[in-house]
Design an enzyme around this catalytic site. Structure first.
Site, PDB file in Angstrom:
ATOM      1  N   GLU A 260       0.816  -1.213   0.000  1.00  0.00           N
ATOM      2  CA  GLU A 260       0.000   0.000   0.000  1.00  0.00           C
ATOM      3  C   GLU A 260       0.854   1.269   0.000  1.00  0.00           C
ATOM      4  OE1 GLU A 260      -2.979  -0.152  -0.710  1.00  0.00           O
ATOM      5  OE2 GLU A 260      -3.586  -2.183  -0.212  1.00  0.00           O
TER       6      GLU A 260
ATOM      7  N   CYS B 275       9.154  -7.166  -8.458  1.00  0.00           N
ATOM      8  CA  CYS B 275       9.763  -7.619  -9.703  1.00  0.00           C
ATOM      9  C   CYS B 275      10.757  -6.552 -10.161  1.00  0.00           C
ATOM     10  CB  CYS B 275       8.683  -7.853 -10.762  1.00  0.00           C
ATOM     11  SG  CYS B 275       8.004  -6.333 -11.472  1.00  0.00           S
TER      12      CYS B 275
END
Length: 359
Positions: free
Chosen positions: A255, A289
């Site tokens: 978040e 990633c």
């Protein structure tokens, strides 16, 4: 099960861009960092796997979104980044995170330390914990699960008023369930990217929340009691476990990532993937990633090696915690070391990444 795969060219473009300026920026990165980031588009890579979809209720299927590559992130005119005078992440605890003061204080320290490592280079500060009554938020009992819930939007307004001058963002954390509006069943969290505030609940991450043994059920509120915050005295908090801590760390960093301007990832298995339910959230990894890692590095300016080392230190370091009994105690005294068993697999993954960067 369906696998989301992108071509080598697509992933390379998403990571590096075809904009000469951004290509040049990428080429100036440390050679080891580029070697790791390039794993994103190597056909035989095993550090960063593809996204897997398990049902029609998974996020990507039920919430179609345009993917965000690095160039789109970099060029976003609404994106907020830390500035020299606003480089602090503040954490505001609302209510207790544990059934004793010691557990609650240790839990907040663990989350603070994790955020300091994850957002390496920024300062993480704790605001003084406040009871629910201090927020003056609306609350209710959920008709389906019979647990107490507080209004997320009202909490965001409270956090905005409390935001310190040097804050990049302020995030509220609570073990009380959230709802964003009367028509919604619940929400895990809610944020205002414009105001740099967010509120996140870990209530549903306890192992017993969805079981028949859940102790957090309460009777319906009596008429006129919707402004009586006494109902939150000694409210139920789940047992502190390694899985609860892992889920909390995952939600908090995901978040806050949104507050930095990172949208939901659709490239590779990544912390920034969206999740519709707990099972999907559990499949989401703790790591970013390469494409999302480059975005965060661009926003903060950290060295990837130093960041990974800081995360390993957080997993290994118990020095900031006394020792683990999560049993309830009449005296409130507990021995509570940081429960990191659930992080061991991730630690091994980080060490593999460090080996690639330092090769």
């Amino acid at each position: 099960m369906e696998t989301v795969r992108h071509s080598e060219h697509t992933l390379k473009t998403a990571l590096i861009s075809e904009n000469p300026r951004l290509v040049s920026q990428y080429e100036k990165l440390d050679a080891g960092e580029r070697r790791l980031l390039n794993e994103a588009f190597k056909p035989d890579h095993d550090l960063f796997g593809p996204i897997t979809l398990h049902s029609q209720s998974d996020w990507i299927i039920s919430h179609p979104e345009a993917p965000q590559d690095f160039e789109q992130f970099f060029s976003d005119p609404y994106r907020k980044a830390p500035s020299p005078d606003k480089r602090s992440i503040y954490i505001q605890c609302i209510g207790s995170l544990g059934n004793t003061r010691i557990i609650s204080e240790e839990y907040i320290k663990w989350l603070k330390g994790y955020c300091e490592a994850f957002f390496y280079g920024l300062t993480v500060k704790l605001l003084e914990p406040v009871p629910v009554s201090a927020t003056r938020c609306s609350f209710r009992v959920n008709d389906n699960t019979q647990n107490l819930q507080i209004h997320a939007g009202h909490i965001l307004k409270f956090l905005k008023k409390k935001k310190p001058e040097d804050a990049f963002c302020v995030v509220g954390i609570t073990m009380i369930d959230l709802y964003p509006r009367d028509s919604w069943n619940f929400v895990f969290g809610q944020a205002s990217l414009t105001d740099g505030v967010g509120i996140f609940s870990f209530a549903r991450y306890g192992s017993d929340f969805y079981s028949s043994r859940y102790e957090g059920r309460v009777s319906k509120l009596q008429k006129g009691s919707s402004s009586d915050y006494a109902v939150f005295e000694n409210y139920y908090t789940p047992q502190v476990t390694s899985v609860l801590l892992l889920r909390s760390c995952k939600t908090l960093t995901h978040e806050i990532g949104h507050i930095f301007g990172l949208r939901h990832c659709q490239w590779l298995a990544c912390l920034m993937q969206g999740s519709n339910h707990l099972e999907e959230a559990d499949r989401r990894p703790l790591n970013l990633c390469p494409i999302c890692l480059r975005k965060l590095q661009c926003a903060i300016g950290f060295n990837i090696i130093e960041r990974y080392k800081a995360l390993v230190r957080w997993i290994e370091d118990d020095s900031d915690s006394p020792g683990v009994s999560t049993e309830r105690s009449r005296e409130g005294a507990v021995d509570l070391p940081k429960p990191v068993d659930a992080f061991k697999e991730w630690k091994e993954w980080i060490i593999k990444c460090l080996a690639v960067v330092q090769k």
